[in-house]
Design an enzyme around this catalytic site. Structure first.
Site, mmCIF file in Angstrom:
data_model
loop_
_atom_site.group_PDB
_atom_site.id
_atom_site.type_symbol
_atom_site.label_atom_id
_atom_site.label_comp_id
_atom_site.label_asym_id
_atom_site.label_seq_id
_atom_site.Cartn_x
_atom_site.Cartn_y
_atom_site.Cartn_z
ATOM 1 N N PRO A 53 0.826 -1.173 0.070
ATOM 2 C CA PRO A 53 -0.169 -0.023 0.165
ATOM 3 C C PRO A 53 0.724 1.267 -0.018
ATOM 4 O O PRO A 53 1.391 1.583 0.917
ATOM 5 C CB PRO A 53 -0.611 -0.010 1.365
ATOM 6 C CG PRO A 53 -0.065 -1.123 2.185
ATOM 7 C CD PRO A 53 1.218 -1.634 1.550
ATOM 8 N N GLU A 54 0.672 1.972 -1.150
ATOM 9 C CA GLU A 54 1.102 3.342 -1.159
ATOM 10 C C GLU A 54 -0.006 4.321 -1.173
ATOM 11 O O GLU A 54 -1.040 3.540 -1.207
ATOM 12 C CB GLU A 54 2.210 3.659 -2.331
ATOM 13 C CG GLU A 54 3.363 2.780 -2.056
ATOM 14 C CD GLU A 54 4.437 3.092 -3.134
ATOM 15 O OE1 GLU A 54 4.600 4.097 -3.760
ATOM 16 O OE2 GLU A 54 5.216 2.216 -3.495
ATOM 17 N N ARG B 293 2.481 -10.040 7.259
ATOM 18 C CA ARG B 293 3.305 -9.762 7.970
ATOM 19 C C ARG B 293 3.354 -8.928 9.305
ATOM 20 O O ARG B 293 4.063 -8.876 9.995
ATOM 21 C CB ARG B 293 4.459 -8.925 7.124
ATOM 22 C CG ARG B 293 4.857 -9.797 5.947
ATOM 23 C CD ARG B 293 5.647 -8.986 4.794
ATOM 24 N NE ARG B 293 6.829 -8.395 5.261
ATOM 25 C CZ ARG B 293 7.625 -7.608 4.517
ATOM 26 N NH1 ARG B 293 7.292 -7.139 3.372
ATOM 27 N NH2 ARG B 293 8.825 -7.337 4.833
ATOM 28 N N LYS C 261 20.100 19.986 1.291
ATOM 29 C CA LYS C 261 20.099 18.388 1.708
ATOM 30 C C LYS C 261 21.007 17.589 0.782
ATOM 31 O O LYS C 261 21.166 17.883 -0.303
ATOM 32 C CB LYS C 261 18.818 17.857 1.389
ATOM 33 C CG LYS C 261 17.971 18.196 2.563
ATOM 34 C CD LYS C 261 16.636 16.876 2.637
ATOM 35 C CE LYS C 261 15.586 17.527 3.700
ATOM 36 N NZ LYS C 261 16.094 17.740 4.732
#
Length: 293
Positions: A2-3, A122, A165
């Site tokens: 799931p995204e 899981r 970054k």
DNA sequence: ACTGGATCCTGCCTGC
DNA sequence: TGCAGGCAGGATCCAG
């Protein structure tokens, strides 16, 4: 599975079966998933009507009439299925006999006219109960970045986040504080669409004056488009994941790079071959020939 | 502060 | 055929 697009697909699949229904019983078939269930979880939601199903990032939100919200995350392997009372058997072999619990069925919502079952081999998923008022200050939501489909995601915003970054673009896009809801698949896909190297430092896409460079400006619509198209297709179906009605999502047929190691790049005029690398412990799929930005 | 690695857990696929 | 090892959609905690 799931995204964001998959969670949104789950939300849309569950809404017709859950909204307006009373939770007659919440059956917990074990004491925990990734975390223990909330204390007295079953009693707390028993008899409550479900007002609406929402979503924030990869979290499914089940709003109850008493102002509480069940916040549910599907982890890596979570899925839901709906079993309606008296419905005809759906063709195909996915549906089990009524009332037969399958392996890894951990939570069953018993509603007035059927059941909604959460399965998670899981057990990386979790559920918690949060007061809707002030939900944004809950640990799961505090610091979460904007939705990729919303108006607040733009190149100027990302420039403020990425400035200075040294972290790779891949890692920066997976960080839910920058953008909420992207995962490994859609980050790979978006970077390919924008022809950006996943290895490039995120700060490289920002000028010294803090303005977005061209690559960052390309990235925003790439993200928006890939997420919108995936939602439209009903999400992706990898391995054994299915939608709430047991049918398959289709977006995996539209992957350009994810899990396509060795296949030809689909960018017009590019003769590159999709490669796999490992970044921060996750697989990155990309085209070394055209993703140089 | 920032970054990357380890970790939770089960199942499936590959290679020996 | 059996078995070990690697890998999987995520988020959090920890050490450098």
């Amino acid at each position: 599975m799931p995204e964001l697009p998959e969670v949104e697909t789950v939300r849309r699949g569950l809404a017709p079966a859950m909204e307006g229904r009373i939770i007659e019983k919440l059956e917990l078939r074990r004491a925990d998933l990734r975390f223990p269930f909330p204390r007295d979880f079953s009693n707390a939601v028993k008899g409550k009507r479900i007002e609406a199903l929402g979503r924030r990032a990869k979290y499914l939100l089940i709003d109850l009439e008493d102002g509480m919200t069940i916040v549910a995350h599907l982890g890596m392997s979570g899925s839901y299925r709906v079993e309606a009372d008296g419905a005809a058997e759906t063709p195909g072999d996915f549906h089990l006999p009524r009332n037969a619990a399958a392996a890894h069925d951990h939570v069953i919502f018993h509603l007035e006219d059927g059941r909604v079952i959460y399965n998670d081999p899981r057990r990386f998923g979790f559920m918690k109960l949060v007061a809707r008022a002030g939900i944004e200050s809950d640990a799961s939501f505090k610091g979460l970045g904007p939705e990729p489909t919303g108006n607040s995601l733009d190149a100027d915003y990302l420039a403020t986040r990425f400035a200075g970054k040294t972290q790779s673009l891949k890692a920066a896009l997976l960080d839910q504080r920058n953008i909420a809801g992207l995962g490994n698949i859609y980050v790979c896909e978006a970077l390919w669409r924008a022809e950006l190297s996943p290895f490039r430092a995120a700060g490289h896409l920002v000028t010294p004056a803090g303005r977005p460079r061209a690559g960052l400006t390309r990235l925003v619509p790439a993200i928006r488009d890939v997420i919108a198209e995936a939602i439209e297709a009903g999400g992706s179906t990898l391995r054994d994941h299915r939608k709430t009605d047991g049918t398959l999502g289709y977006f995996q047929h539209s992957f350009s790079v994810y899990d396509r190691t060795g296949a030809p790049c689909r960018h017009e005029g590019c003769d590159g071959t999709i490669a796999r690398a490992v970044q921060t412990g996750r697989s990155t799929f990309y085209c070394p020939a055209c993703q140089k930005g």
